[in-house]
Scaffold this active site. Structure first.
Site, PDB file in Angstrom:
ATOM      1  N   GLY A  32       0.749  -1.208   0.186  1.00 17.35           N
ATOM      2  CA  GLY A  32      -0.148   0.147   0.008  1.00 17.35           C
ATOM      3  C   GLY A  32       0.653   1.314   0.102  1.00 17.35           C
ATOM      4  O   GLY A  32       1.893   1.373  -0.979  1.00 17.35           O
ATOM      5  N   SER A  54       5.574  -5.617  -1.201  1.00 13.56           N
ATOM      6  CA  SER A  54       5.874  -4.363  -1.718  1.00 13.56           C
ATOM      7  C   SER A  54       6.204  -3.306  -0.295  1.00 13.56           C
ATOM      8  O   SER A  54       7.282  -3.469   0.051  1.00 13.56           O
ATOM      9  CB  SER A  54       4.236  -3.723  -2.527  1.00 13.56           C
ATOM     10  OG  SER A  54       4.550  -2.526  -2.960  1.00 13.56           O
ATOM     11  N   ALA A  55       5.190  -2.545  -0.030  1.00 10.54           N
ATOM     12  CA  ALA A  55       5.401  -1.597   1.108  1.00 10.54           C
ATOM     13  C   ALA A  55       5.814  -2.517   2.352  1.00 10.54           C
ATOM     14  O   ALA A  55       6.842  -2.046   3.104  1.00 10.54           O
ATOM     15  CB  ALA A  55       4.300  -0.782   1.508  1.00 10.54           C
ATOM     16  N   GLU A 113       8.985  -6.349 -10.572  1.00  7.66           N
ATOM     17  CA  GLU A 113       7.618  -7.521 -10.261  1.00  7.66           C
ATOM     18  C   GLU A 113       7.729  -8.832 -10.785  1.00  7.66           C
ATOM     19  O   GLU A 113       8.253  -9.187 -11.962  1.00  7.66           O
ATOM     20  CB  GLU A 113       6.503  -6.585 -11.092  1.00  7.66           C
ATOM     21  CG  GLU A 113       6.175  -5.346 -10.466  1.00  7.66           C
ATOM     22  CD  GLU A 113       5.056  -4.595 -10.804  1.00  7.66           C
ATOM     23  OE1 GLU A 113       4.440  -5.117 -11.879  1.00  7.66           O
ATOM     24  OE2 GLU A 113       4.503  -3.784 -10.236  1.00  7.66           O
ATOM     25  N   HIS A 137       8.733  -3.430  -6.863  1.00 13.71           N
ATOM     26  CA  HIS A 137       8.491  -2.830  -8.441  1.00 13.71           C
ATOM     27  C   HIS A 137       9.280  -2.304  -9.038  1.00 13.71           C
ATOM     28  O   HIS A 137       9.180  -1.439 -10.138  1.00 13.71           O
ATOM     29  CB  HIS A 137       7.212  -1.755  -8.105  1.00 13.71           C
ATOM     30  CG  HIS A 137       5.997  -2.059  -7.361  1.00 13.71           C
ATOM     31  ND1 HIS A 137       4.651  -2.808  -7.705  1.00 13.71           N
ATOM     32  CD2 HIS A 137       5.722  -2.063  -6.106  1.00 13.71           C
ATOM     33  CE1 HIS A 137       4.254  -2.915  -6.904  1.00 13.71           C
ATOM     34  NE2 HIS A 137       4.527  -2.667  -5.698  1.00 13.71           N
TER      35      HIS A 137
HETATM   36 CA   LIG Z   1       2.891   1.104  -2.941  1.00 18.11          CA
END
Ligand SMILES: [Ca+2]
Ligand SMILES: [Ca+2]
Lengths: 240, 240
Positions: B89, B122-123, B195, B159
């Site tokens: 997020g 991700s985060a 990714e 990413h």
């Molecule tokens: Ca993000």
């Protein structure tokens, strides 16, 4: 209010040189009375090289460039400036240095009280707004706050990009990132300035210049599109 | 050191569902002994919806999900967890909440001392590293520090994107952004995880999993490319 701002999305547009795409607007903004521009190269690591680049571009337009990093007293340099130009690079590095050099308050005072012409590009546009919370840059250094110079009551997202329908990348689109910002309470409007766009502010009037338009994001409302030439003065007064 | 980490670049790969592309690695990582996973949804605004999404994905794989935001005492929830999964997020919102809820130190202790299995995407991968200084996210809220949980002695850029030679966009490429980070003194290595890539850390061994490879950036050195299956254990010991 005497405020005069030229807030440019990007220093360099694809296929042209540094500041070429906004050369006419720069001439119109600084005009013939300004002889010397105080340049702020804090957003890039190599301040000498960046200053040479600014000097090489502005001197043929008729403006001598003094760089704030060459001044023995940066606050005095702001106090004596005829005009100021804050260049792009990394927004976190730029804002941290503005705080470290203690020039932020003096820049605000001179622009809002004395009408010091302020030109920013990219990161230099971000720091002119409420906060740097809508920069695209990496947080490579930790500033004491995200609060910026606050010359206008809204935020800007420079280099604004529309979603690419052909992309397979799954990171958030720019619009999704701004929407996440607006999930936070009390967040101001965000003007997404596409590359090739710039905002001219003169007192209580704001006009969208350039060729590519802008997209406005307001908390709790649908996004709105504005074409070049639009009068955006409501951004300066509306609380939103 | 008992440390066990599964650090995923992205929750969702183009053309597939939430966590589908790393389902086999999740099963291998949590194994058959883990029955319940503590989910941390702090990176997204709607924590209830995010928890439902994690639950709907992990339950069919054999793992019950407890969300930390439903616990009356978040620190106790970490203390009692069998495994932890921190979802993606906004990285700034996630890190600020980890500090506000005072769970950061307890997560570090449980992972490094007790061998609590830690999965991040991700985060959730960003916050497992030295700092969030190489996130791609917008700084929508101000955390008390960019220092993160520090489960490994390097940073990750999730990413990760290679430069697009057909692009006319003039914002910095990802590699340029990471290079600007490395202009700052004392900055650690940055692993650019594309990714579809993930890093498995077991004790002092690190292995690159997935299909897309990774690019490693070290201050003052050329970037280096690593293909899936590479042994990256040197990242855990080298000072760099
Ligand atoms: Ca993000
Ligand atoms: Ca920038």
């Amino acid at each position: 209010m005497k405020r005069r701002l030229l807030l440019v999305s990007n220093s360099t547009l694809y296929g042209s040189g540094f500041l070429d795409h906004c050369q006419q607007q720069i001439l119109g903004f600084f005009g013939k009375d300004v002889k010397r521009v105080l340049f702020v190269p804090y957003a890039l690591h190599d301040r000498d090289a960046y200053t040479r680049k600014a000097r090489d571009k502005l001197r043929p337009l008729g403006y001598e460039v003094d760089s704030i990093h060459e001044a023995s007293d940066p606050v005095a340099a702001v106090r004596q400036a005829e005009a100021i130009f804050i260049g792009g690079g990394n927004t976190f590095r730029l804002l941290r240095t503005l705080y470290q050099q203690e020039v932020l308050t003096e820049i605000r005072r001179r622009v809002l009280e004395d009408g010091l012409p302020y030109m920013g590009s990219s990161a230099g546009t971000n720091v002119a707004t409420v906060s740097i919370s809508t920069t695209n840059d990496m947080p490579i250094v930790f500033p004491p706050s995200f609060a910026a110079i606050g010359l206008v009551p809204f935020n800007i997202n420079p280099h604004y990009q529309d979603p690419d329908p052909s992309s397979r990348h799954m990171g958030e689109t720019r619009e999704e990132r701004i929407r996440q910002y607006h999930e936070e309470p009390g967040t101001p409007r965000v003007l997404g300035l596409r590359e090739g766009s710039m905002l001219l502010v003169e007192g209580d009037r704001a006009t969208l210049l350039g060729t590519t338009g802008a997209r406005l994001f307001t908390r709790g409302e649908p996004a709105a599109e504005f074409s070049p030439g639009s009068d955006l003065s409501f951004l300066l007064t509306d609380a939103a």
